[in-house]
Design an enzyme around this catalytic site. Structure first.
Site, PDB file in Angstrom:
ATOM      1  CG  ASP A 173     -36.332  -3.314  -4.349  1.00 60.13           C
ATOM      2  OD1 ASP A 173     -35.455  -4.106  -4.732  1.00 60.13           O
ATOM      3  OD2 ASP A 173     -36.747  -3.264  -3.182  1.00 60.13           O
ATOM      4  CG  HIS A 212     -34.484   2.449   2.519  1.00 59.89           C
ATOM      5  ND1 HIS A 212     -33.790   2.353   3.702  1.00 59.89           N
ATOM      6  CD2 HIS A 212     -34.283   1.283   1.853  1.00 59.89           C
ATOM      7  CE1 HIS A 212     -33.183   1.171   3.738  1.00 59.89           C
ATOM      8  NE2 HIS A 212     -33.476   0.508   2.636  1.00 59.89           N
TER       9      HIS A 212
END
Ligand SMILES: CC(C)(COP(=O)(O)OP(=O)(O)OC[C@H]1O[C@@H](n2cnc3c(N)ncnc32)[C@H](O)[C@@H]1OP(=O)(O)O)[C@@H](O)C(=O)NCCC(=O)NCCS
Length: 368
Positions: free
Chosen positions: A307, A255
């Protein structure tokens, strides 16, 4: 001028909506921790919080919920347009087209007032949920009407799985749905603010956001994250090691903002995955997830994002993989709208500069 690729760590807006506090591993949504909201509140409450700035009291929430129910309807013309699209295109492309077409049916489209923007935001969230719930049903020949007795999230889930959901299934889905609602200046949200800064309408801004969300580096990752879960633990380990050896990315990991540990949203979904596995009496998906997490930490120093853990949870809920990203869009619509409204309240047109690396002064070739 110094150039930072991808605007990494560069503030590009001032906001009162949300922030990611990496020091304490928290996401604050208008002052509240997103994990608290996901575990304790409803999506409707969070939607109200996002667009009005405060939590609603009981009566305000009841009338707000009625307001959402009143906005579900999607005109037949939109379904006709959807039906004209090729059958095999991605549902995100269908959704983008449908939202774009809906703009033409909104009588307040070009009313830029704050009040009208708030009404359009509720309309967009309600209709996007209804559309996403029914994208597959429409292709099969009929839509499922939403019930006033169910929450927005439960309605979407039941329309998708085409059966009544157990309470724990509806709550797992709603928790993920709330976790997706808002995440500061993600690429899609930034896109929506850039578009909104031209003072165009809110539909145009969220269509751009939907396009951004579809990409595999952003929302499209939840679909791709499911791949590794088709294997047993040994197979998943092989899959990951082969991918890493080929210098490919493992979707659902890494991320731009969380560099040092797990995405706090992923931790919430990890616990929910454990619970769902217990209820199904089969912990394969959980064991695969934990092993992949260990390998990625050891080999790459990378941690799961939301996710990664949403994918197996959706699988256990019986949600078709091609609806994973549209569900993300149905939730994030609230965050996009809040940002568009905020941008237009105190607007300054986005107009950055580029560092030119090309030639100058080339002489135009003579044509005769
Ligand atoms: C989210 C993402 C785009 C952030 O990327 P970023 O901030 O640009 O990170 P970088 O590209 O600088 O990555 C740093 C290093 O980690 C590697 N890396 C990043 N994510 C990786 C992943 N998911 N799998 C394997 N390696 C990864 C990069 O290849 C790079 O390695 P290198 O230095 O050897 O080239 C990236 O982590 C990614 O593509 N993840 C998979 C998609 C995903 O899950 N997206 C959802 C985000 S919520």
């Amino acid at each position: 001028l110094s150039y930072v690729p991808g605007l990494e760590n560069i503030p590009a807006a001032e906001t009162y909506i949300s922030t990611i506090d990496t020091d304490v591993g928290k996401i604050w949504i208008r002052g509240f921790s997103l994990e608290d909201l996901a575990l304790q509140s409803t999506y409707e409450e969070v939607l109200y919080l996002l667009i009005h700035g405060t939590l609603p009291d009981f009566e305000t929430l009841s009338s707000f919920r009625r307001n959402i129910y009143d906005e579900w309807h999607v005109p037949q013309e939109i379904w006709d347009i959807v039906n004209m699209l090729p059958r095999d295109i991605h549902p995100m492309d269908i959704l983008r087209t449908a939202i774009s077409a809906l703009a033409g049916f909104d009588r307040e489209l070009d009313d830029p007032s704050h009040e009208a923007n708030i009404r359009k935001a509720v309309r967009l969230v309600a209709k996007t949920g209804f559309l996403v719930g029914n994208l597959e049903n429409m292709a099969k020949g009929g839509i499922r009407v939403f019930s006033r007795d169910l929450s927005h999230a439960a309605n979407i889930l039941q329309a998708i799985i085409e059966r009544p959901a157990q309470n724990w299934e509806a709550r797992a889905f709603e928790t993920a749905f709330i976790l997706y609602v808002e995440h500061e200046l993600a690429a899609s949200t930034f896109a929506s603010r850039v578009i909104a800064s031209t003072m165009t309408d809110i539909y145009g801004a969220v269509c751009g956001a939907i396009s951004a969300l579809k990409g595999p580096l952003h929302g499209g990752a939840n679909e791709k994250a499911l791949e590794v879960f088709q294997y047993d633990v040994a197979g998943a380990e092989r899959f990951v090691r082969e991918r890493l050896a080929a210098r490919e990315r493992i979707m659902g990991f890494g991320h731009r903002v969380y560099r040092r540990g797990i995405d706090p949203r992923a931790q919430v979904m990890k616990d929910i995955l454990a619970e769902l596995c217990r209820r199904h009496g089969d912990d394969r998906l959980y064991r695969v997830a934990v092993r992949v997490e260990e390998i990625m930490a050891a080999e790459k120093g990378l941690y799961p994002n939301l996710d990664f853990y949403v994918a197996p949870v959706y699988k256990l809920l019986g949600i078709p993989v091609k609806l994973f990203t549209p569900i993300f869009a149905a939730s994030r619509m609230a965050g996009w709208c809040a940002h568009v409204i905020e941008q237009q309240l105190a607007n300054r047109l986005f107009r950055p500069r580029a560092i030119y690396r090309g030639a100058r002064g080339s002489s135009y070739p003579s044509r005769n």
